[in-house]
Scaffold this motif. Structure first.
Motif, PDB file in Angstrom:
ATOM      1  N   VAL A 156     -34.559  -0.103  -1.099  1.00 36.47           N
ATOM      2  CA  VAL A 156     -33.716   0.988  -0.688  1.00 36.47           C
ATOM      3  C   VAL A 156     -32.659   1.546  -1.724  1.00 36.47           C
ATOM      4  CG1 VAL A 156     -34.276   0.638   1.665  1.00 36.47           C
ATOM      5  CG2 VAL A 156     -31.919   0.373   0.851  1.00 36.47           C
ATOM      6  N   LYS A 157     -32.495   0.732  -2.710  1.00 30.22           N
ATOM      7  CA  LYS A 157     -31.315   1.037  -3.829  1.00 30.22           C
ATOM      8  C   LYS A 157     -31.592   2.217  -4.434  1.00 30.22           C
ATOM      9  CE  LYS A 157     -29.687  -3.404  -4.814  1.00 30.22           C
ATOM     10  NZ  LYS A 157     -29.612  -4.609  -5.884  1.00 30.22           N
ATOM     11  N   GLY A 158     -30.560   3.142  -4.357  1.00 30.24           N
ATOM     12  CA  GLY A 158     -30.744   4.392  -5.079  1.00 30.24           C
ATOM     13  C   GLY A 158     -31.358   5.523  -4.012  1.00 30.24           C
ATOM     14  N   ARG A 159     -31.632   5.120  -3.001  1.00 24.76           N
ATOM     15  CA  ARG A 159     -32.185   6.039  -1.928  1.00 24.76           C
ATOM     16  C   ARG A 159     -31.511   6.421  -0.533  1.00 24.76           C
ATOM     17  NH1 ARG A 159     -36.951   5.199   0.366  1.00 24.76           N
ATOM     18  NH2 ARG A 159     -37.085   2.990   0.172  1.00 24.76           N
ATOM     19  N   PHE A 160     -30.724   4.932  -0.198  1.00 23.32           N
ATOM     20  CA  PHE A 160     -30.017   5.070   0.876  1.00 23.32           C
ATOM     21  C   PHE A 160     -28.718   4.838   0.459  1.00 23.32           C
ATOM     22  CE2 PHE A 160     -33.444   3.131   4.057  1.00 23.32           C
ATOM     23  CZ  PHE A 160     -34.295   4.279   3.615  1.00 23.32           C
ATOM     24  N   THR A 161     -27.782   5.511   1.533  1.00 21.88           N
ATOM     25  CA  THR A 161     -26.330   5.262   1.192  1.00 21.88           C
ATOM     26  C   THR A 161     -25.671   4.883   2.829  1.00 21.88           C
ATOM     27  OG1 THR A 161     -26.344   6.828  -0.668  1.00 21.88           O
ATOM     28  CG2 THR A 161     -24.033   6.142   0.232  1.00 21.88           C
ATOM     29  N   ILE A 162     -24.668   3.764   2.684  1.00 17.76           N
ATOM     30  CA  ILE A 162     -24.197   3.282   3.705  1.00 17.76           C
ATOM     31  C   ILE A 162     -22.618   3.955   3.704  1.00 17.76           C
ATOM     32  CG2 ILE A 162     -23.414   1.146   2.983  1.00 17.76           C
ATOM     33  CD1 ILE A 162     -23.715   0.215   5.680  1.00 17.76           C
ATOM     34  N   SER A 163     -22.157   4.384   4.722  1.00 17.72           N
ATOM     35  CA  SER A 163     -20.845   4.877   4.714  1.00 17.72           C
ATOM     36  C   SER A 163     -20.177   4.832   5.988  1.00 17.72           C
ATOM     37  CB  SER A 163     -20.683   6.372   4.043  1.00 17.72           C
ATOM     38  OG  SER A 163     -21.312   7.352   4.972  1.00 17.72           O
ATOM     39  N   ARG A 164     -18.676   5.178   6.045  1.00 14.69           N
ATOM     40  CA  ARG A 164     -18.360   5.385   7.446  1.00 14.69           C
ATOM     41  C   ARG A 164     -17.093   6.386   7.462  1.00 14.69           C
ATOM     42  NH1 ARG A 164     -15.883   0.029   8.735  1.00 14.69           N
ATOM     43  NH2 ARG A 164     -16.511  -0.924   6.696  1.00 14.69           N
ATOM     44  N   ASP A 165     -16.996   6.916   8.522  1.00 16.30           N
ATOM     45  CA  ASP A 165     -15.938   7.873   8.951  1.00 16.30           C
ATOM     46  C   ASP A 165     -15.158   7.223   9.878  1.00 16.30           C
ATOM     47  OD1 ASP A 165     -14.500  10.120   9.998  1.00 16.30           O
ATOM     48  OD2 ASP A 165     -15.894  11.778   9.504  1.00 16.30           O
ATOM     49  N   ASN A 166     -13.787   7.015   9.693  1.00 11.33           N
ATOM     50  CA  ASN A 166     -12.939   6.200  10.561  1.00 11.33           C
ATOM     51  C   ASN A 166     -12.409   7.370  11.463  1.00 11.33           C
ATOM     52  OD1 ASN A 166     -13.143   3.858   9.110  1.00 11.33           O
ATOM     53  ND2 ASN A 166     -11.716   4.172   7.805  1.00 11.33           N
ATOM     54  N   ALA A 167     -12.216   8.230  11.244  1.00 11.16           N
ATOM     55  CA  ALA A 167     -11.732   9.409  12.321  1.00 11.16           C
ATOM     56  C   ALA A 167     -12.859   9.434  13.289  1.00 11.16           C
ATOM     57  CB  ALA A 167     -11.508  10.918  11.358  1.00 11.16           C
ATOM     58  N   LYS A 168     -13.945   9.681  12.842  1.00  9.99           N
ATOM     59  CA  LYS A 168     -14.972   9.616  14.021  1.00  9.99           C
ATOM     60  C   LYS A 168     -15.484   8.297  14.731  1.00  9.99           C
ATOM     61  CE  LYS A 168     -16.914  14.063  12.289  1.00  9.99           C
ATOM     62  NZ  LYS A 168     -18.019  14.760  11.843  1.00  9.99           N
ATOM     63  N   ASN A 169     -14.953   7.241  13.952  1.00  6.33           N
ATOM     64  CA  ASN A 169     -15.485   5.764  14.436  1.00  6.33           C
ATOM     65  C   ASN A 169     -16.934   5.564  14.102  1.00  6.33           C
ATOM     66  OD1 ASN A 169     -13.973   3.609  15.109  1.00  6.33           O
ATOM     67  ND2 ASN A 169     -14.537   3.334  17.081  1.00  6.33           N
ATOM     68  N   THR A 170     -17.446   6.149  13.151  1.00  6.62           N
ATOM     69  CA  THR A 170     -18.736   6.154  13.034  1.00  6.62           C
ATOM     70  C   THR A 170     -19.285   5.655  11.685  1.00  6.62           C
ATOM     71  OG1 THR A 170     -19.089   8.041  14.667  1.00  6.62           O
ATOM     72  CG2 THR A 170     -20.895   7.710  13.243  1.00  6.62           C
ATOM     73  N   VAL A 171     -20.292   4.921  11.582  1.00  8.87           N
ATOM     74  CA  VAL A 171     -20.875   4.568  10.307  1.00  8.87           C
ATOM     75  C   VAL A 171     -22.327   5.289  10.121  1.00  8.87           C
ATOM     76  CG1 VAL A 171     -22.004   2.319   9.004  1.00  8.87           C
ATOM     77  CG2 VAL A 171     -19.840   2.320  10.538  1.00  8.87           C
ATOM     78  N   TYR A 172     -22.461   5.535   8.951  1.00 11.48           N
ATOM     79  CA  TYR A 172     -24.003   6.299   8.777  1.00 11.48           C
ATOM     80  C   TYR A 172     -24.668   5.640   7.781  1.00 11.48           C
ATOM     81  CZ  TYR A 172     -20.773   9.969  10.234  1.00 11.48           C
ATOM     82  OH  TYR A 172     -19.791  10.895  11.276  1.00 11.48           O
ATOM     83  N   LEU A 173     -25.930   5.842   7.816  1.00 14.24           N
ATOM     84  CA  LEU A 173     -27.130   5.237   6.715  1.00 14.24           C
ATOM     85  C   LEU A 173     -27.672   6.807   6.417  1.00 14.24           C
ATOM     86  CD1 LEU A 173     -28.264   3.099   5.330  1.00 14.24           C
ATOM     87  CD2 LEU A 173     -29.957   3.151   6.917  1.00 14.24           C
TER      88      LEU A 173
END
Length: 128
Positions: free
Chosen positions: A63-80
């Protein structure tokens, strides 16, 4: 900690989806987080992980180069964020949290045993 995964669905190959993992009971800024996936008849496999300070991320090679993991602390949420999806990405995707703060996470973050809380999973289906 309770984790609620969402955002899955049916998409054509080459399309994109963004998965969300909303946490309650703990703030995600204090947690090491990860995404795993499990296809029918296969074991659950590591997809991506992010450290508490966001200075370390890891991805499985496919998945390298296609997927990105991140978080939004204000929303208490992690994304993919998943781009350029392929049929082989079809699986149930699970988010997971490590609350232990153990330094061994950096060695073991690709293992399911490194996480003590799991979301319920969200289905991603990529058609060819």
């Amino acid at each position: 900690v309770q984790l609620q995964a969402s955002g899955g669905g049916l998409v054509q190959a080459g399309g994109s989806l963004r998965l969300s993992c909303a946490a309650s009971g703990r703030t995600v800024s204090n947690l090491r987080m990860a995404w795993f996936r499990q296809a029918p008849g296969k074991e659950r496999e590591f997809v991506a992980a992010i450290s508490r300070s966001d200075d370390y991320t890891a991805y499985t090679n496919s998945v390298k180069g296609r997927f990105t993991i991140s978080r939004d602390n204000a929303k208490n949420t992690v994304y993919l964020q998943m781009n350029s999806l392929k049929p082989e990405d079809t699986a149930v995707y699970y988010c997971a949290a490590d609350t232990s703060a153990s330094s061994s996470w950096f060695l073991n973050h690709r293992r399911t045993s490194a996480y003590d809380y799991w979301g319920q999973g969200t289905q991603v289906t990529v058609s060819s």
